[in-house]
Design a protein around this motif. Sequence first.
Motif, PDB file in Angstrom:
ATOM      1  N   ALA A  38       0.741  -1.173   0.160  1.00 52.39           N
ATOM      2  CA  ALA A  38      -0.071   0.031   0.007  1.00 52.39           C
ATOM      3  C   ALA A  38       0.753   1.244  -0.009  1.00 52.39           C
ATOM      4  CB  ALA A  38      -0.910  -0.019   1.314  1.00 52.39           C
ATOM      5  N   TRP A  39       1.992   1.134   0.625  1.00 52.89           N
ATOM      6  CA  TRP A  39       3.051   2.364   0.437  1.00 52.89           C
ATOM      7  C   TRP A  39       3.597   2.374  -1.073  1.00 52.89           C
ATOM      8  CZ3 TRP A  39       6.396   0.758   5.378  1.00 52.89           C
ATOM      9  CH2 TRP A  39       5.336   0.388   6.500  1.00 52.89           C
ATOM     10  N   GLY A  40       3.496   1.378  -1.655  1.00 52.77           N
ATOM     11  CA  GLY A  40       4.283   1.445  -3.038  1.00 52.77           C
ATOM     12  C   GLY A  40       5.837   0.910  -2.767  1.00 52.77           C
ATOM     13  N   LEU A  41       5.930   0.180  -1.952  1.00 54.77           N
ATOM     14  CA  LEU A  41       7.481  -0.041  -1.683  1.00 54.77           C
ATOM     15  C   LEU A  41       7.709  -1.649  -1.704  1.00 54.77           C
ATOM     16  CD1 LEU A  41       8.252   2.660   1.345  1.00 54.77           C
ATOM     17  CD2 LEU A  41       9.184   2.716  -1.141  1.00 54.77           C
ATOM     18  N   ALA A  42       6.768  -2.391  -1.962  1.00 53.04           N
ATOM     19  CA  ALA A  42       6.921  -3.679  -2.100  1.00 53.04           C
ATOM     20  C   ALA A  42       8.405  -4.229  -2.537  1.00 53.04           C
ATOM     21  CB  ALA A  42       5.762  -4.517  -2.632  1.00 53.04           C
ATOM     22  N   SER A  43       8.907  -5.178  -1.979  1.00 55.52           N
ATOM     23  CA  SER A  43      10.287  -6.050  -2.356  1.00 55.52           C
ATOM     24  C   SER A  43       9.754  -7.335  -3.220  1.00 55.52           C
ATOM     25  CB  SER A  43      10.855  -6.305  -1.074  1.00 55.52           C
ATOM     26  OG  SER A  43      11.474  -5.069  -0.664  1.00 55.52           O
ATOM     27  N   PRO A  44      10.496  -8.142  -4.027  1.00 54.04           N
ATOM     28  CA  PRO A  44       9.896  -9.076  -4.592  1.00 54.04           C
ATOM     29  C   PRO A  44       9.327 -10.040  -3.704  1.00 54.04           C
ATOM     30  CG  PRO A  44      12.133  -8.503  -5.140  1.00 54.04           C
ATOM     31  CD  PRO A  44      11.920  -7.541  -4.238  1.00 54.04           C
ATOM     32  N   ASP A  45       9.607 -10.258  -2.496  1.00 51.02           N
ATOM     33  CA  ASP A  45       9.137 -11.114  -1.673  1.00 51.02           C
ATOM     34  C   ASP A  45       8.217 -10.697  -0.343  1.00 51.02           C
ATOM     35  OD1 ASP A  45      11.298  -9.741  -0.153  1.00 51.02           O
ATOM     36  OD2 ASP A  45      11.882 -11.709   0.843  1.00 51.02           O
ATOM     37  N   SER A  46       7.772  -9.496  -0.630  1.00 54.51           N
ATOM     38  CA  SER A  46       6.749  -8.850   0.372  1.00 54.51           C
ATOM     39  C   SER A  46       5.389  -9.727   0.456  1.00 54.51           C
ATOM     40  CB  SER A  46       6.328  -7.454  -0.114  1.00 54.51           C
ATOM     41  OG  SER A  46       7.531  -6.585   0.084  1.00 54.51           O
ATOM     42  N   ASP A  47       4.931  -9.575   1.558  1.00 55.96           N
ATOM     43  CA  ASP A  47       3.646 -10.382   1.867  1.00 55.96           C
ATOM     44  C   ASP A  47       2.386  -9.313   1.519  1.00 55.96           C
ATOM     45  OD1 ASP A  47       3.649  -8.954   4.123  1.00 55.96           O
ATOM     46  OD2 ASP A  47       3.638 -10.458   5.313  1.00 55.96           O
ATOM     47  N   TYR A  48       1.312 -10.178   1.814  1.00 57.49           N
ATOM     48  CA  TYR A  48       0.002  -9.133   1.450  1.00 57.49           C
ATOM     49  C   TYR A  48      -0.447  -8.961   3.042  1.00 57.49           C
ATOM     50  CZ  TYR A  48       0.369  -9.706  -3.381  1.00 57.49           C
ATOM     51  OH  TYR A  48       0.567  -9.894  -4.861  1.00 57.49           O
ATOM     52  N   ASP A  49      -0.675  -7.540   3.435  1.00 59.08           N
ATOM     53  CA  ASP A  49      -1.137  -7.230   4.545  1.00 59.08           C
ATOM     54  C   ASP A  49      -2.584  -6.935   4.661  1.00 59.08           C
ATOM     55  OD1 ASP A  49       1.496  -7.694   6.246  1.00 59.08           O
ATOM     56  OD2 ASP A  49       2.061  -6.207   4.983  1.00 59.08           O
ATOM     57  N   VAL A  50      -3.524  -7.853   4.703  1.00 58.38           N
ATOM     58  CA  VAL A  50      -4.968  -7.362   4.551  1.00 58.38           C
ATOM     59  C   VAL A  50      -5.608  -7.177   5.918  1.00 58.38           C
ATOM     60  CG1 VAL A  50      -7.101  -8.367   3.626  1.00 58.38           C
ATOM     61  CG2 VAL A  50      -5.104  -9.093   2.743  1.00 58.38           C
ATOM     62  N   ARG A  51      -6.214  -6.040   6.057  1.00 54.29           N
ATOM     63  CA  ARG A  51      -6.762  -5.726   7.293  1.00 54.29           C
ATOM     64  C   ARG A  51      -8.228  -5.351   6.928  1.00 54.29           C
ATOM     65  NH1 ARG A  51      -3.064  -7.682   8.414  1.00 54.29           N
ATOM     66  NH2 ARG A  51      -1.255  -6.943   9.482  1.00 54.29           N
ATOM     67  N   PHE A  52      -9.136  -5.753   7.741  1.00 55.42           N
ATOM     68  CA  PHE A  52     -10.456  -5.656   7.327  1.00 55.42           C
ATOM     69  C   PHE A  52     -11.431  -5.425   8.716  1.00 55.42           C
ATOM     70  CE2 PHE A  52      -9.686 -10.178   8.602  1.00 55.42           C
ATOM     71  CZ  PHE A  52     -11.082 -10.245   9.434  1.00 55.42           C
ATOM     72  N   LEU A  53     -12.464  -4.601   8.426  1.00 54.64           N
ATOM     73  CA  LEU A  53     -13.588  -4.052   9.586  1.00 54.64           C
ATOM     74  C   LEU A  53     -14.887  -4.947   9.373  1.00 54.64           C
ATOM     75  CD1 LEU A  53     -14.179  -1.955  11.720  1.00 54.64           C
ATOM     76  CD2 LEU A  53     -15.133  -0.595   9.817  1.00 54.64           C
ATOM     77  N   TYR A  54     -15.122  -5.423  10.422  1.00 58.16           N
ATOM     78  CA  TYR A  54     -16.573  -6.276  10.340  1.00 58.16           C
ATOM     79  C   TYR A  54     -17.427  -5.946  11.126  1.00 58.16           C
ATOM     80  CZ  TYR A  54     -14.376  -8.945  14.185  1.00 58.16           C
ATOM     81  OH  TYR A  54     -13.963  -9.210  15.583  1.00 58.16           O
ATOM     82  N   VAL A  55     -18.753  -6.484  10.892  1.00 52.03           N
ATOM     83  CA  VAL A  55     -19.580  -6.156  11.977  1.00 52.03           C
ATOM     84  C   VAL A  55     -20.392  -7.622  12.445  1.00 52.03           C
ATOM     85  CG1 VAL A  55     -21.575  -5.518  10.343  1.00 52.03           C
ATOM     86  CG2 VAL A  55     -22.019  -4.859  12.569  1.00 52.03           C
ATOM     87  N   ARG A  56     -20.951  -7.894  13.448  1.00 47.69           N
ATOM     88  CA  ARG A  56     -21.532  -9.092  13.692  1.00 47.69           C
ATOM     89  C   ARG A  56     -23.092  -8.606  14.043  1.00 47.69           C
ATOM     90  NH1 ARG A  56     -18.438 -12.933  15.635  1.00 47.69           N
ATOM     91  NH2 ARG A  56     -16.166 -12.612  16.203  1.00 47.69           N
ATOM     92  N   PRO A  57     -24.086  -9.886  14.160  1.00 50.53           N
ATOM     93  CA  PRO A  57     -25.442  -9.424  14.257  1.00 50.53           C
ATOM     94  C   PRO A  57     -25.364  -8.788  15.519  1.00 50.53           C
ATOM     95  CG  PRO A  57     -25.026 -12.017  13.617  1.00 50.53           C
ATOM     96  CD  PRO A  57     -23.687 -11.114  13.922  1.00 50.53           C
ATOM     97  N   MET A  58     -26.629  -7.992  15.509  1.00 48.62           N
ATOM     98  CA  MET A  58     -26.820  -7.051  16.825  1.00 48.62           C
ATOM     99  C   MET A  58     -26.837  -7.855  17.999  1.00 48.62           C
ATOM    100  SD  MET A  58     -30.135  -4.655  17.579  1.00 48.62           S
ATOM    101  CE  MET A  58     -29.569  -3.520  16.259  1.00 48.62           C
TER     102      MET A  58
END
Length: 270
Positions: A38-58
């Motif tokens: 996401a910074w535009g600085l990935a190396s050939p072996d960079s991993d994917y850092d996936v972050r998410f926001l979720y909601v549960r039933p009320m």
Amino acid sequence: MERMEDRDIRREIDEKLHAIEEKEHVRILYAVESGSRAWGLASPDSDYDVRFLYVRPMEEYLRLDSPRDVIEWQLDEVLDINGWDLRKALVQFQKGNATLFEWAGSPIVYRTSEAWQEIYRAAQPYFSVKRAVHHYYGTARNTYLQYLQGEMVRYKKYFYALRPLLAARYIEVYREPAPLLFDALLKQELPAGLREAIRDVMAVKLVTDEKDEHPQNAWLQEFISRELERQEKAADRLPDDRLRDLSGLNAVFLKILGEERQGGWSLKLQ
């Protein structure tokens, strides 16, 4: 043009997000890339850092034994996937959590929704210049002391010190969240010679593995050391600008839970 490899990994990430929803009984409202890609600085072996926001039933928010407010789904050499519960995220927005504002500004979005747009509109007034500058100063200082003291260093670590320092400089001037892309941070006014020193190190980083070590760059060592001293003093002088009224965040929390109970927000995949 998107490469086949990129399409394949995005497809895999989307499948992982659907698997999380099914197993955890949640709805993912927002998912992004948060690391060096996401910074535009990935190396050939960079991993994917996936972050998410979720909601549960009320009903899950009314239990005495509340479920965990984070989901840690996967961590390996390719994928690092974890997310925060909606309530946790809103509380952290109120505290001026700089990490959440970074997620909001990621240029790589795997999933978004109408609910997320509501959340971020409500959260924007809670951005704190003082909290953000302190956060970035602390991140850069820890990296500098832990990883940039030897004669040979991992060039990846220069950017884990430089990016937060440049983000803090940006926030001091513009009083808003800093862009995530490193190139965007380089467009601000900077000391003479800094861009050239950064380009020299970046040229090596982008074509070598992240664990490779290289000789210290004297110019960057000096800049980081002096900038840490300056920012420590600057952060302490900033006024407390946190918004403590939770009414805006409470309102969006209740609205999203109500909509979720009535059938859910429509998702727009990207």
